[in-house]
Design a protein around this motif. Structure first.
Motif, PDB file in Angstrom:
ATOM      1  N   TYR A 299      10.132  -2.080  13.663  1.00 50.09           N
ATOM      2  CA  TYR A 299       8.786  -1.765  13.154  1.00 50.09           C
ATOM      3  C   TYR A 299       7.776  -1.564  14.285  1.00 50.09           C
ATOM      4  O   TYR A 299       7.242  -0.466  14.460  1.00 50.09           O
ATOM      5  CB  TYR A 299       8.338  -2.892  12.215  1.00 50.09           C
ATOM      6  CG  TYR A 299       7.153  -2.539  11.329  1.00 50.09           C
ATOM      7  CD1 TYR A 299       7.202  -1.422  10.503  1.00 50.09           C
ATOM      8  CD2 TYR A 299       6.013  -3.326  11.303  1.00 50.09           C
ATOM      9  CE1 TYR A 299       6.136  -1.101   9.675  1.00 50.09           C
ATOM     10  CE2 TYR A 299       4.948  -3.015  10.470  1.00 50.09           C
ATOM     11  CZ  TYR A 299       5.006  -1.902   9.662  1.00 50.09           C
ATOM     12  OH  TYR A 299       3.947  -1.591   8.849  1.00 50.09           O
TER      13      TYR A 299
ATOM     14  N   ASP B   2       4.391  -5.647   3.733  1.00 50.68           N
ATOM     15  CA  ASP B   2       3.859  -4.555   4.554  1.00 50.68           C
ATOM     16  C   ASP B   2       4.261  -4.687   6.016  1.00 50.68           C
ATOM     17  O   ASP B   2       3.466  -4.397   6.900  1.00 50.68           O
ATOM     18  CB  ASP B   2       2.324  -4.525   4.418  1.00 50.68           C
ATOM     19  CG  ASP B   2       1.713  -3.311   5.087  1.00 50.68           C
ATOM     20  OD1 ASP B   2       2.447  -2.352   5.368  1.00 50.68           O
ATOM     21  OD2 ASP B   2       0.495  -3.318   5.328  1.00 50.68           O
TER      22      ASP B   2
ATOM     23  N   ARG C   5       1.909  -8.046  11.851  1.00 50.61           N
ATOM     24  CA  ARG C   5       1.265  -6.913  12.493  1.00 50.61           C
ATOM     25  C   ARG C   5       1.571  -6.909  13.978  1.00 50.61           C
ATOM     26  O   ARG C   5       1.175  -7.814  14.690  1.00 50.61           O
ATOM     27  CB  ARG C   5      -0.263  -7.028  12.352  1.00 50.61           C
ATOM     28  CG  ARG C   5      -0.762  -6.450  11.076  1.00 50.61           C
ATOM     29  CD  ARG C   5      -0.726  -4.944  11.146  1.00 50.61           C
ATOM     30  NE  ARG C   5      -0.933  -4.390   9.841  1.00 50.61           N
ATOM     31  CZ  ARG C   5      -0.144  -3.437   9.356  1.00 50.61           C
ATOM     32  NH1 ARG C   5       0.866  -3.003  10.034  1.00 50.61           N
ATOM     33  NH2 ARG C   5      -0.397  -2.938   8.181  1.00 50.61           N
TER      34      ARG C   5
ATOM     35  N   GLU D   5      -5.451   1.613   2.464  1.00 52.03           N
ATOM     36  CA  GLU D   5      -5.142   0.459   3.307  1.00 52.03           C
ATOM     37  C   GLU D   5      -5.333   0.813   4.768  1.00 52.03           C
ATOM     38  O   GLU D   5      -5.909   0.062   5.541  1.00 52.03           O
ATOM     39  CB  GLU D   5      -3.695  -0.008   3.052  1.00 52.03           C
ATOM     40  CG  GLU D   5      -3.368  -1.375   3.649  1.00 52.03           C
ATOM     41  CD  GLU D   5      -2.865  -1.353   5.088  1.00 52.03           C
ATOM     42  OE1 GLU D   5      -2.728  -2.427   5.680  1.00 52.03           O
ATOM     43  OE2 GLU D   5      -2.625  -0.265   5.640  1.00 52.03           O
ATOM     44  N   GLU D   6      -4.831   1.990   5.150  1.00 49.99           N
ATOM     45  CA  GLU D   6      -4.863   2.374   6.569  1.00 49.99           C
ATOM     46  C   GLU D   6      -6.286   2.649   7.065  1.00 49.99           C
ATOM     47  O   GLU D   6      -6.518   2.702   8.259  1.00 49.99           O
ATOM     48  CB  GLU D   6      -3.967   3.605   6.803  1.00 49.99           C
ATOM     49  CG  GLU D   6      -2.492   3.376   6.483  1.00 49.99           C
ATOM     50  CD  GLU D   6      -1.805   2.386   7.415  1.00 49.99           C
ATOM     51  OE1 GLU D   6      -2.481   1.765   8.250  1.00 49.99           O
ATOM     52  OE2 GLU D   6      -0.578   2.241   7.293  1.00 49.99           O
TER      53      GLU D   6
ATOM     54  N   ASP E 226       6.158   1.977   6.566  1.00 54.26           N
ATOM     55  CA  ASP E 226       4.742   1.642   6.373  1.00 54.26           C
ATOM     56  C   ASP E 226       4.125   2.657   5.416  1.00 54.26           C
ATOM     57  O   ASP E 226       3.609   3.652   5.832  1.00 54.26           O
ATOM     58  CB  ASP E 226       4.015   1.649   7.720  1.00 54.26           C
ATOM     59  CG  ASP E 226       2.623   1.073   7.608  1.00 54.26           C
ATOM     60  OD1 ASP E 226       2.323   0.433   6.595  1.00 54.26           O
ATOM     61  OD2 ASP E 226       1.825   1.282   8.530  1.00 54.26           O
ATOM     62  N   ASN E 227       4.181   2.446   4.133  1.00 51.24           N
ATOM     63  CA  ASN E 227       4.722   1.267   3.517  1.00 51.24           C
ATOM     64  C   ASN E 227       5.345   1.641   2.184  1.00 51.24           C
ATOM     65  O   ASN E 227       5.199   0.945   1.200  1.00 51.24           O
ATOM     66  CB  ASN E 227       3.602   0.231   3.347  1.00 51.24           C
ATOM     67  CG  ASN E 227       4.118  -1.086   2.812  1.00 51.24           C
ATOM     68  OD1 ASN E 227       5.290  -1.393   2.913  1.00 51.24           O
ATOM     69  ND2 ASN E 227       3.247  -1.826   2.172  1.00 51.24           N
TER      70      ASN E 227
ATOM     71  N   HIS F 183       0.840  -1.206   0.000  1.00 51.68           N
ATOM     72  CA  HIS F 183       0.000   0.000   0.000  1.00 51.68           C
ATOM     73  C   HIS F 183       0.868   1.247   0.000  1.00 51.68           C
ATOM     74  O   HIS F 183       1.847   1.352   0.731  1.00 51.68           O
ATOM     75  CB  HIS F 183      -0.997   0.006   1.152  1.00 51.68           C
ATOM     76  CG  HIS F 183      -0.411   0.162   2.518  1.00 51.68           C
ATOM     77  ND1 HIS F 183      -0.209   1.390   3.107  1.00 51.68           N
ATOM     78  CD2 HIS F 183       0.004  -0.745   3.424  1.00 51.68           C
ATOM     79  CE1 HIS F 183       0.300   1.213   4.316  1.00 51.68           C
ATOM     80  NE2 HIS F 183       0.450  -0.066   4.532  1.00 51.68           N
TER      81      HIS F 183
HETATM   82 ZN   LIG Z   1       1.006  -0.817   6.259  1.00 53.52          ZN
END
Ligand SMILES: [Zn+2]
Length: 555
Positions: free
Chosen positions: A472, A403, A541, A368-369, A334-335, A322
């Motif tokens: 991350y 991602d 994630r 995406e977010e 990100d990203n 994304h």
């Molecule tokens: Zn992302």
């Protein structure tokens, strides 16, 4: 009767057929070596990163920055020789938003600047505003009646003030920071030959039958209205993270008229002001916030470009990430990096001039977010679902997604039967020494924390790539620290080589990746579950996405 020529021809054919595997292996080894050479010696990733972050970031969905980044990416891929580069519109329904200016100061009892980020889709202040600070502290899960009683009493306290909502969070010093690379054994257990397929997800717990305490959403809506009705000048939330890290998401209504100007302040400044207020000393604060709304942002865009295949050109292998980001930094890990890796992987193949059998298509998503919106629209429009397939559904060969930041690739999870994972594991074998352990099949159709799960949800082979965490979850994900500097160049170059090789190999096989048989295909997730992105995997994630969609901090 068979004539001589036919016999001769059949002999040639059979000899030729016998020699194909050996030839192909040799050719593949040669191409793999060339992919490595191009990716490690002539990489364009950091140039792409510079453009996507320094020049066009942050790339909030609907913002002109995002659109310009998408246009640049299409132009760049076209310059590299890709075909059919275009922006594909979809209906975001909310206007674009950008923060242009933010100054924040404590004026008394001391003078100092404060570190904040603006919450997205909130309004500007009316020029520079200065007012006494007030700290509004509410119980954790109040009922409607409790909240009404408290807010009635607080009205006079907040009117015309700058309001800190909530007590400062205590962030203890972390004496055991998590490792930046995942342990080899752990990765082997997850993706290696003996890895067991991930279990089907357990149904989410049903909501509590007792609706008495307000939900987080109801509570947030009521507080927003209360602050607005009482002419609060600025709302201040505590970032609640260490070392000045700030995660600023969005006003959940996307409607600037429904909220007061709002910032998320670093925990250290928020704590300092709170402690001075606790001394019963008056604190004077000053803010100047300029935000801008872009009505044209209601249409957002996925950026698409492809390299046409040869004898199987109607079959497609996709790769992407994304392009949209949050706004507190330039969205490097990100990203932008996922997009840069995928653009680079395809560029390598194009530059080498290899002709793949299937078409290779890069997709850089938006939205995406806000809930995987761009990829959801794309899959619906082009492929449909297992239950309602479009003609392209059967011709789809897999979608690779990156991602999870800058870390090197450690494994892949693919939606489908174990045989699909075995094929990928075989393809990834040459990268064992670079830490890639293998692949694992998943049968979960639940939407997760990233775009590959939009494909999984439809019953298509979404391929999520797991990476080393590096910084991350601890530093860069959704924070004001997510910048170009945090990219590990060697890791991302290698990632592009791995992806280019895997995409190449999948595009050359005789068969598409095997799919789940009808009896084995799980039913589509219920609409409610589909609308709530869940974390795909622990590594993909660090945290559930729910928090960032709700935006406001818990108070
Ligand atoms: Zn992302």
């Amino acid at each position: 009767m068979l004539n001589r020529r036919a016999i001769a021809l059949s002999l040639i054919l059979s000899v030729h057929c016998l020699t194909i595997p050996a030839l192909t292996l040799a050719q593949d080894a040669d191409i793999h070596a060339r992919i490595h050479e191009e990716g490690m010696k002539h990489s364009q990733i950091m140039k792409t990163m510079h453009m996507l972050t320094d020049v066009y970031g942050p790339r909030l969905t609907g913002s002109p920055n995002h659109k310009r980044a998408a246009e640049w990416a299409v132009k760049q891929m076209t310059n590299w020789g890709f075909s059919n580069g275009h922006l594909e519109p979809w209906n975001f329904r909310h206007p674009g938003w950008l923060n242009e200016r933010l100054t924040a100061h404590i004026i008394s009892p001391v003078k100092d600047s404060l570190v904040c980020e603006v919450l997205a889709w909130t309004p500007s202040t009316r020029g520079t505003v200065r007012a006494k600070a007030y700290q509004l502290v509410l119980p954790e899960r109040p009922t409607q009646e409790q909240l009404d009683a408290i807010l009635t009493k607080e009205k006079a306290n907040v009117r015309g003030r700058i309001v800190l909502v909530g007590k400062p969070q205590v962030v203890a010093v972390n004496l055991n920071p998590p490792p930046k690379r995942t342990d080899d054994l752990q990765i082997e257990r997850r993706f290696g030959a003996d890895a067991r397929p991930s279990p089907s997800p357990s149904p989410s717990p049903s909501p509590s039958p007792s609706p008495r305490p307000l939900t987080e959403r109801q509570l947030g809506d009521r507080i927003d209205k209360f602050l607005k009705d009482n002419s609060v000048l600025v709302r201040v939330n505590d970032a609640g993270r260490d070392h000045g890290q700030i995660r600023a998401f969005n006003n959940r209504t996307f409607d600037v008229r429904k909220v007061v100007p709002t910032v998320v302040m670093r925990n250290e400044d928020y704590g300092r002001i709170s402690r001075i207020l606790a001394d019963e000393t008056e604190v004077m604060l000053e803010f100047n916030i300029v935000n801008r709304i872009y009505p044209e942002g209601k249409t957002s865009y996925n950026a698409i470009a492809e390299i046409p295949g040869s004898d199987k050109a109607d079959e497609v292998i996709m790769l992407g990430g994304h392009l949209d980001s949050w706004h507190a930094a330039t969205g490097a890990t990100d990203n932008a990096i996922g997009c840069a890796i995928m653009m680079e992987a395809a560029r390598i193949l194009k530059t080498l001039g290899v002709t793949t059998r299937r078409t290779i298509r890069v997709a850089l998503w938006s939205g995406e977010e806000q809930g995987l919106l761009g990829s959801q629209e794309y899959v619906k429009k082009h492929f449909g679902t297992f239950e309602k397939p479009k003609p392209a559904y059967q011709k789809f060969g897999g979608y690779f997604n990156i991602d999870s930041g800058t870390g090197r690739i450690r494994g892949a999870s693919v939606f489908g039967p174990p045989e699909a994972a075995e094929i990928l594991r075989e393809i990834l074998k040459p990268f064992k020494q670079d830490g890639v352990a293998g692949a694992l099949a998943t049968r979960s159709r639940r939407l997760g924390g990233t775009d590959s799960t939009s494909f999984n949800q439809a019953g298509l082979p979404g391929i999520g790539l797991a990476q080393d965490p590096i910084e991350y979850g601890t530093h860069t994900w959704h924070t004001n620290l997510d910048t170009y500097e945090r990219i590990v160049e060697d890791d991302v170059k290698k990632a592009a080589v791995v992806v280019a090789t895997a995409v190449y190999d999948l595009s050359m096989r005789d068969e598409l990746l095997p799919r789940l048989a009808k009896e084995a295909m799980p039913p589509p997730p219920p609409v409610e579950a589909a609308a709530r992105p869940q974390p795909v995997t622990k590594m993909a994630r660090p945290k559930s996405k729910l928090k960032r969609v709700t935006g406001q901090k818990k108070i």
